[in-house]
Design a protein around this motif. Structure first.
Motif, mmCIF file in Angstrom:
data_model
loop_
_atom_site.group_PDB
_atom_site.id
_atom_site.type_symbol
_atom_site.label_atom_id
_atom_site.label_comp_id
_atom_site.label_asym_id
_atom_site.label_seq_id
_atom_site.Cartn_x
_atom_site.Cartn_y
_atom_site.Cartn_z
ATOM 1 N N VAL A 95 56.658 121.465 37.326
ATOM 2 C CA VAL A 95 55.359 121.505 36.280
ATOM 3 C C VAL A 95 55.615 122.418 35.442
ATOM 4 N N HIS A 96 55.721 121.651 33.833
ATOM 5 C CA HIS A 96 55.999 122.741 33.054
ATOM 6 C C HIS A 96 54.599 123.415 32.513
ATOM 7 N N LEU A 97 54.937 124.457 31.725
ATOM 8 C CA LEU A 97 53.722 125.009 31.269
ATOM 9 C C LEU A 97 52.727 124.175 30.536
ATOM 10 N N GLY A 98 51.413 124.460 30.881
ATOM 11 C CA GLY A 98 50.589 123.654 30.290
ATOM 12 C C GLY A 98 50.157 122.131 31.075
ATOM 13 N N GLN A 99 51.123 121.806 31.784
ATOM 14 C CA GLN A 99 51.167 120.248 32.455
ATOM 15 C C GLN A 99 50.412 120.210 33.754
ATOM 16 N N CYS A 100 49.725 119.110 33.926
ATOM 17 C CA CYS A 100 49.044 118.805 35.380
ATOM 18 C C CYS A 100 49.493 117.543 35.784
ATOM 19 N N TYR A 101 49.626 117.433 37.133
ATOM 20 C CA TYR A 101 49.943 116.210 37.981
ATOM 21 C C TYR A 101 48.824 116.158 39.209
ATOM 22 N N SER A 102 48.830 115.069 39.446
ATOM 23 C CA SER A 102 48.199 114.489 40.702
ATOM 24 C C SER A 102 49.108 113.851 41.897
ATOM 25 N N VAL A 103 48.872 114.355 42.839
ATOM 26 C CA VAL A 103 49.943 113.706 44.212
ATOM 27 C C VAL A 103 48.861 113.568 45.329
ATOM 28 N N LEU A 104 49.411 112.460 45.986
ATOM 29 C CA LEU A 104 48.938 112.156 47.300
ATOM 30 C C LEU A 104 49.998 112.815 48.563
ATOM 31 N N VAL A 105 49.285 113.447 49.502
ATOM 32 C CA VAL A 105 50.178 114.298 50.367
ATOM 33 C C VAL A 105 49.394 113.848 51.726
ATOM 34 N N ALA A 126 48.390 127.085 39.317
ATOM 35 C CA ALA A 126 49.461 127.954 39.544
ATOM 36 C C ALA A 126 50.037 128.526 38.460
ATOM 37 N N GLY A 127 50.432 129.694 38.255
ATOM 38 C CA GLY A 127 51.133 130.233 37.162
ATOM 39 C C GLY A 127 51.623 131.633 37.216
ATOM 40 N N ASP A 128 52.783 131.974 36.626
ATOM 41 C CA ASP A 128 53.332 133.287 36.710
ATOM 42 C C ASP A 128 52.304 134.373 36.184
ATOM 43 N N TRP A 129 52.361 135.679 36.628
ATOM 44 C CA TRP A 129 51.166 136.633 36.524
ATOM 45 C C TRP A 129 52.014 138.009 36.099
ATOM 46 N N PHE A 130 51.325 138.905 35.558
ATOM 47 C CA PHE A 130 51.725 140.153 35.393
ATOM 48 C C PHE A 130 50.747 141.323 35.870
ATOM 49 N N LYS A 131 51.454 142.185 36.307
ATOM 50 C CA LYS A 131 50.648 143.414 36.748
ATOM 51 C C LYS A 131 50.006 144.201 35.447
ATOM 52 N N GLN A 154 68.894 123.845 37.920
ATOM 53 C CA GLN A 154 69.536 122.743 37.449
ATOM 54 C C GLN A 154 68.645 121.850 36.395
ATOM 55 N N ILE A 155 69.214 121.827 35.246
ATOM 56 C CA ILE A 155 68.781 121.059 34.185
ATOM 57 C C ILE A 155 68.729 119.611 34.496
ATOM 58 N N ASP A 156 69.660 118.894 34.757
ATOM 59 C CA ASP A 156 69.873 117.705 34.895
ATOM 60 C C ASP A 156 68.898 117.115 35.935
ATOM 61 N N TYR A 157 68.758 117.855 37.092
ATOM 62 C CA TYR A 157 67.687 117.491 37.981
ATOM 63 C C TYR A 157 66.247 117.163 37.563
ATOM 64 N N SER A 158 65.803 118.157 36.674
ATOM 65 C CA SER A 158 64.634 118.003 36.071
ATOM 66 C C SER A 158 64.630 116.749 34.943
ATOM 67 N N VAL A 216 48.998 126.846 34.755
ATOM 68 C CA VAL A 216 48.329 127.696 33.871
ATOM 69 C C VAL A 216 49.084 128.994 33.345
ATOM 70 N N GLY A 217 50.287 129.150 33.638
ATOM 71 C CA GLY A 217 50.760 130.469 33.411
ATOM 72 C C GLY A 217 51.260 130.612 32.062
ATOM 73 N N LEU A 218 51.746 131.868 31.710
ATOM 74 C CA LEU A 218 52.288 132.171 30.447
ATOM 75 C C LEU A 218 53.576 132.069 30.008
ATOM 76 N N THR A 219 54.432 131.884 30.692
ATOM 77 C CA THR A 219 56.080 131.957 30.312
ATOM 78 C C THR A 219 56.885 131.011 30.979
ATOM 79 N N GLN A 220 56.388 130.670 32.292
ATOM 80 C CA GLN A 220 57.453 129.995 33.291
ATOM 81 C C GLN A 220 57.028 128.606 33.699
ATOM 82 N N SER A 221 58.208 127.763 33.789
ATOM 83 C CA SER A 221 58.021 126.377 34.392
ATOM 84 C C SER A 221 58.034 126.846 35.850
ATOM 85 N N LEU A 222 57.578 125.794 36.689
ATOM 86 C CA LEU A 222 57.361 125.757 38.224
ATOM 87 C C LEU A 222 57.813 124.586 38.874
#
Length: 563
Positions: free
Chosen positions: A275-285, A186-191, A333-337, A240-246
């Motif tokens: 998930v901040h820029l450049g980071q990866c996580y694995s979760v079980l759902v 996932a990542g932010d995108w520009f047209k 909310q910064i404190d949450y993160s 995998v985005g350019l500028t934004q945390s997700l």
């Protein structure tokens, strides 16, 4: 300046190889390494995986607008790499673009082998109509990572893909085998095209706000993940985005965190995950809800407005599509993160990629021999927007730093061209290289005086994120460090007006990129190189230059090794 295009003069000694036949590819590997001792029949437990990638431009419509994208084997995103711990990867990349190209491997540590890192400070770009074969081993690694194009502003056009490194069968994993294994890139995108975005930055201006968010190269509900009721699935999620945390959420479902960039974690439950820029996580759902379709929502974090896109989790047998609006998530909310980040801990009872407990490495009992403090800033230099580290805004040299270092070419860079601590002086342009000694154990503090979230990555290493908090770091901040079970990872976020601290064992000789994962900031100078040096000059500490190394700039025309 368009400093990352790589306008180099190339040597003619580099050769191309045809890997279409496995035997030819194997013989090529032997030529690159210069030895048959590492051959598969002599080291049968470490298999070889061969890939041939053709990089081209092609039309894509990720946000409903036709764009020129970078495709790998005709795919956007590119093909996924699946490997097992200690596998050898032989990846032959043919550049079908009209400009130089490089691929880097986010999180793959390249043990003793920065020659394969794929960034402009270590490798000459692959010229148009030429190829380069990456030869690397995913040594002692597990987890979720990705690759991406590192040159110019190509990352804004695609060319990225997922990497899964699985444990060997003899190494237990701390959760039952999932019913399925999915990747979310996932990542932010520009047209706007990547060349237009690059022109904006070269002109000394900031990028506009992104136009949307993509999941695996597609927009709203463009991806469907099929699940069976009652079964549990692994989702590997990378920004995998350019500028934004997700922020990522599964409608009506919880996420059990199990892995962060190679570290098995305490299996906490989350309703949403940053998930901040450049980071990866694995979760079980676990698909434990009534049979229908559910949203997977991804939103920009700490932005106004908030961008959101969705995918669909489709239960087998469902005849009811997604309904209503996607689940809302946290916004600014910064404190949450911050509290969520602190809750992520290492699973000390789990095995690592080798058959010994991860917790056997007591990082908290080792005294750091050096403290490095790095402060980001956003100066204007020569009337243009730049970004800097300790007042130094990086500019690429005319020869890759690793190549210049190997051939002892004077005047390309000098060690110590970036200070260990913030100077708070006027910012300036420099090809910045920080020196460090092999086997030192260092403390690095990332200090953020700005109002935006920063994200930092160090190639070639995993490091221990021992602390983070608001305000300015002082030696007294060490009292709050987690010296027992923090995760080891390769990318760390730094919240606004805050600091993050890491411990890192300098056990990997080479020239390694330390950079902002905000790609506009990286492009405009918020990066430098860490030269981890061993006076032994031994192949035990660092691999020799590959025979197929591309040579350019002031190294053009030299031999890679004596005949």
């Amino acid at each position: 300046m368009g400093g990352q295009r790589g306008h180099f003069l190339y040597s003619t000694v580099s050769t191309s190889y045809d890997p279409c036949v496995m035997a030819a590819a194997f013989l090529f590997y032997c030529c690159v390494t210069g030895s048959l001792l590492s051959a598969p029949f002599a080291n049968a437990e470490n298999p070889y995986r061969f890939f041939t990638w053709r990089v081209t431009y092609g039309d894509i419509w990720p946000l409903g607008v036709k764009q020129q994208g970078i495709l790998i084997n005709g795919q956007f995103p590119g093909p996924q790499i699946e490997a097992v711990t200690n596998d050898n990867l032989i990846i032959n990349v043919f550049n079908g673009l009209s400009e130089p190209f490089l691929i880097s491997w986010n999180g793959i540590q390249q043990r003793r082998n920065s020659w394969q890192d794929g960034v402009l400070g270590t490798n000459c770009p692959i010229p148009p109509s030429r190829n380069f074969t990456y030869v690397m081993q995913v040594k002692d690694q597990i987890g979720s990572y990705y690759y991406f194009p590192s040159l110019a502003f190509h990352k804004a056009a695609g060319g990225f893909g997922g990497i899964r490194i699985l444990s060997r069968p003899m190494i237990p994993v701390p959760f039952p085998p999932p019913a399925g294994d999915f990747t979310i890139l996932a990542g932010d995108w520009f047209k706007a095209s990547h060349s237009t975005l690059e022109y904006i930055l070269d002109s000394g201006r900031n990028l506009p706000f992104p136009d949307g968010i993509l999941i695996n190269g597609r927009g709203w509900n463009g991806n469907t993940f099929a699940v069976d009721q009652g079964r549990t699935y692994r989702f590997r999620m990378c920004n995998v985005g350019l500028t934004q945390s997700l922020n990522i959420r599964f409608e009506g479902h919880t996420m059990k965190l199990v892995e962060v960039e190679g570290s098995h974690t305490i299996q906490n439950i989350y309703y949403s995950l940053d998930v901040h820029l450049g980071q990866c996580y694995s979760v079980l759902v676990t698909a434990d809800q009534p049979v229908r379709d559910y949203y997977i929502a991804v939103s920009s974090r700490f932005t106004s407005p908030v961008l959101t896109t969705t995918a669909v989790m489709h239960y087998t047998g469902s005849v009811v599509g997604v309904r209503g609006v996607p689940p809302g998530g946290p916004t600014i909310q910064i404190d949450y993160s911050l509290n969520q980040a602190r809750s992520i801990r290492w699973n000390l009872t789990a095995s690592g990629p080798r058959p010994n407990p991860q917790g056997s490495y007591h990082y908290g009992l080792i005294k750091a021999s050096r403290t490095i403090r790095l402060a980001n800033s956003a100066p204007v230099i020569n009337g243009k927007q730049r970004y800097a580290v300790n007042s130094v805004s990086f500019v690429p040299a005319d020869t890759p730093l690793k190549v210049a270092d190997f051939y002892q070419i004077q005047g390309v860079f000098y060690v110590g061209s970036i200070p260990d601590n913030p100077t708070f002086g006027s910012a300036y342009l420099q090809t910045s290289v920080m020196g460090a000694n092999f086997r030192d154990f260092v403390e690095i503090v990332f200090q953020n005086y700005e109002d935006t979230v920063q994200s930092w990555h160090i190639d070639g290493y995993s490091f221990f994120v021992v602390g983070m908090d608001g305000g300015q770091w002082t030696p007294a901040s060490r009292q709050s460090y987690n010296l027992r079970d923090t995760v080891a990872r390769c990318t760390v976020q730094v919240y606004p007006k805050s600091w993050s601290a890491i411990y890192m064992a300098l056990d990997n000789v080479g020239m390694w990129n330390v950079r902002s994962e905000n790609w506009a900031r990286q492009y405009l100078g918020q990066q430098f190189y860490l030269r981890v040096y061993s006076p032994a000059n031994s192949w035990r500490d660092e691999n020799p230059i590959p025979r197929n190394a591309l040579l350019c700039g002031r190294a053009s025309g030299r031999r890679t090794r004596p005949l």
